[in-house]
Write a protein that holds these residues in place. Structure first.
Motif, PDB file in Angstrom:
ATOM      1  N   ARG A 202      24.879  48.117  50.738  1.00 23.06           N
ATOM      2  CA  ARG A 202      26.654  48.247  50.525  1.00 23.06           C
ATOM      3  C   ARG A 202      27.269  48.002  51.425  1.00 23.06           C
ATOM      4  O   ARG A 202      28.520  47.952  51.414  1.00 23.06           O
ATOM      5  CB  ARG A 202      26.230  50.092  50.029  1.00 23.06           C
ATOM      6  N   ARG A 203      27.004  48.142  52.531  1.00 21.60           N
ATOM      7  CA  ARG A 203      27.712  47.935  53.327  1.00 21.60           C
ATOM      8  C   ARG A 203      27.301  46.364  54.308  1.00 21.60           C
ATOM      9  O   ARG A 203      27.549  46.547  55.864  1.00 21.60           O
ATOM     10  CB  ARG A 203      27.353  49.143  55.174  1.00 21.60           C
ATOM     11  N   THR A 204      27.496  45.281  53.294  1.00 22.67           N
ATOM     12  CA  THR A 204      27.229  43.925  54.002  1.00 22.67           C
ATOM     13  C   THR A 204      27.917  43.313  53.937  1.00 22.67           C
ATOM     14  O   THR A 204      28.494  41.884  53.905  1.00 22.67           O
ATOM     15  CB  THR A 204      26.035  43.773  54.217  1.00 22.67           C
ATOM     16  N   ALA A 211      33.243  36.548  47.163  1.00 23.12           N
ATOM     17  CA  ALA A 211      34.210  36.375  46.572  1.00 23.12           C
ATOM     18  C   ALA A 211      34.013  38.126  46.808  1.00 23.12           C
ATOM     19  O   ALA A 211      33.553  39.204  45.701  1.00 23.12           O
ATOM     20  CB  ALA A 211      33.709  35.921  45.710  1.00 23.12           C
ATOM     21  N   SER A 212      35.185  38.227  46.539  1.00 23.75           N
ATOM     22  CA  SER A 212      36.595  39.513  46.223  1.00 23.75           C
ATOM     23  C   SER A 212      36.635  40.205  44.685  1.00 23.75           C
ATOM     24  O   SER A 212      37.166  39.216  44.215  1.00 23.75           O
ATOM     25  CB  SER A 212      37.672  40.165  46.943  1.00 23.75           C
ATOM     26  N   ALA A 213      37.079  41.316  44.349  1.00 25.79           N
ATOM     27  CA  ALA A 213      37.305  41.640  43.235  1.00 25.79           C
ATOM     28  C   ALA A 213      38.944  40.785  42.346  1.00 25.79           C
ATOM     29  O   ALA A 213      39.744  41.045  41.751  1.00 25.79           O
ATOM     30  CB  ALA A 213      38.146  42.896  43.094  1.00 25.79           C
ATOM     31  N   LYS A 270      40.339  45.294  47.058  1.00 23.34           N
ATOM     32  CA  LYS A 270      39.621  44.570  48.569  1.00 23.34           C
ATOM     33  C   LYS A 270      37.306  45.147  48.696  1.00 23.34           C
ATOM     34  O   LYS A 270      36.649  44.489  49.661  1.00 23.34           O
ATOM     35  CB  LYS A 270      39.832  45.703  49.773  1.00 23.34           C
ATOM     36  N   ALA A 271      37.844  45.273  47.076  1.00 15.86           N
ATOM     37  CA  ALA A 271      36.117  45.171  46.536  1.00 15.86           C
ATOM     38  C   ALA A 271      35.451  44.511  46.545  1.00 15.86           C
ATOM     39  O   ALA A 271      36.476  43.148  45.839  1.00 15.86           O
ATOM     40  CB  ALA A 271      36.191  46.272  45.545  1.00 15.86           C
ATOM     41  N   PRO A 287      30.067  48.787  45.038  1.00 19.63           N
ATOM     42  CA  PRO A 287      29.305  47.360  44.995  1.00 19.63           C
ATOM     43  C   PRO A 287      28.328  47.332  44.107  1.00 19.63           C
ATOM     44  O   PRO A 287      27.371  47.671  44.237  1.00 19.63           O
ATOM     45  CB  PRO A 287      29.521  46.897  46.071  1.00 19.63           C
ATOM     46  N   MET A 288      28.523  46.025  44.065  1.00 22.25           N
ATOM     47  CA  MET A 288      27.177  45.615  42.833  1.00 22.25           C
ATOM     48  C   MET A 288      26.146  45.184  43.440  1.00 22.25           C
ATOM     49  O   MET A 288      26.173  44.446  44.713  1.00 22.25           O
ATOM     50  CB  MET A 288      27.425  44.300  41.701  1.00 22.25           C
TER      51      MET A 288
END
Length: 383
Positions: A202-204, A211-213, A270-271, A287-288
């Motif tokens: 989750r925090r990496t 790639a971001s959303a 930003k996700a 996040p996945m």
């Protein structure tokens, strides 16, 4: 007493001398003070010690000792002395660079290259070549690889049956399930490594590698009417920071990768790209991660009576499915980011799992056609 028997006055006992200042090394029980021609037999490393211990689990102690002595006796005394000198120079270099003993063997290629570069220009070329031969022998003598039991059977790939099980077993109106299927279809049909699409935890999340959303996903149409989507990922294992374009082509299968990315529209830019909406977090999204993704896939597959798989199984499974559908090997190689020769190497893995895809005579005829095509590809690339 025989005339040839040495007496106390004629017997010479060779003893190691204290090294000159320029030949000193850091004191260690692994590097005892011995004659140069004994360095190969008496000097060790943590890896070599572990190798010898594992060797004794396979062979009786006398047999293990005989094996090492036989290998060493294949070298002349002068050669042993020269080899010992090269080993001394390498050990001194490692000391100078503060290289830990555990890294000296097996030596990384970059360490060997740095050793050569350190002496280039000040030591004869043939001397350096001899040192490299000495290091190669030392590695061979002390087991460059761990003694391990036979490898486990290769895991089977993700097949179209696995993809259909996900399509039937996931609730695609659920944001998490929709994200899982979007990743699965992209990894399978795009022949991508899972690490290029999801984050480790989750925090990496790192925008330089993931790639971001906000990533633009362009959907385009060919003159033939075929539809495809393309988006850029900023980093891959082979291209590093140059990244790659992921191309997903529409097909008539229910798992068509272009049909399953419309649910999570309110995830912020930003996700990570495959993040999903969630009421369980303050940010209203999550996040996945790789673990979440694989755990959910395997939960669906085991419920469907299928075997559990790992992340890499998507790439090899998707490549094999495309090849069986008649897609040219060069196109598949481009799709998965392989160079031509690299893909021919990868093909050897595919050949081993190909029978898992064959279920009827039609599939068998497709497989034979594929084998013929790959033979032509090998000849074209002289492999």
């Amino acid at each position: 007493m025989s005339d040839t028997t040495p007496t106390s006055s004629t017997l010479v006992v060779r003893k190691p001398r204290n090294p000159q200042p320029h030949n000193t090394i850091t004191a260690s029980r692994l590097w005892p003070l011995v004659l140069a021609d004994e360095h190969l037999a008496r000097w060790s490393t943590p890896h070599a010690s572990a190798f010898q211990a594992s060797l004794h689990t396979l062979l009786p102690a006398p047999a293990a000792l005989c094996l090492q002595q036989t290998i060493l006796e294949g070298l002349e005394t002068r050669t042993k002395k020269n080899y010992g000198a090269g080993l001394l120079c390498f050990t001194q270099f490692c000391d100078t660079m503060n290289v830990p003993e555990i890294v000296c063997m097996p030596a990384f290629e970059v360490l060997i290259a740095a050793f050569v570069a350190h002496h280039a220009g000040s030591v004869r070329h043939d001397t350096i070549n001899n040192w490299l031969a000495e290091l190669a022998f030392w590695h061979a003598l002390n087991g460059p690889k761990k003694i391990e039991p036979p490898p486990l059977p290769k895991r089977p790939p993700v097949t179209l049956e696995h993809m259909h099980a996900l399509f039937a077993g996931l609730n695609l109106s659920n944001t998490f399930d929709a994200a899982v299927f979007a990743v699965a279809s992209s990894a399978f049909w795009g022949c991508r490594r899972l690490g290029e699409l999801v984050i480790p935890s989750r925090r990496t999340f790192d925008c330089r590698k993931h790639a971001s959303a906000v990533t633009m996903v362009g959907v385009r149409n060919l003159p033939s009417g075929t539809q495809y989507a393309v988006f850029h990922i900023p980093w891959t294992k082979t291209t590093k920071q140059n990244g790659a374009d992921v191309i997903l082509t529409a097909n008539s299968d229910p798992t068509n990768p272009l049909n399953h990315r419309a649910v999570n529209k309110r995830v912020p830019g930003k996700a990570p790209l495959f993040a999903f909406e969630s009421n369980d977090t303050v940010d209203r999204w999550a996040p996945m991660t790789r673990d979440w993704f694989l755990a959910h896939c395997n939960e669906v597959w085991t419920s469907a009576g299928l075997n559990m798989l790992t992340g890499h199984c998507f790439r090899i499974g998707g490549a094999t499915e495309l090849l069986l559908r008649g897609t040219h090997p060069d196109i598949v190689a481009t799709q998965g980011g392989w160079k031509s020769r690299s893909f021919l190497e990868y093909w050897r893995k595919i050949e081993q799992i190909l029978p898992l895809f064959i279920s009827n005579s039609f599939d068998q005829s497709r497989a034979q056609l594929l084998l013929n095509t790959m033979d032509q590809c090998r000849r074209r690339h002289n492999s």
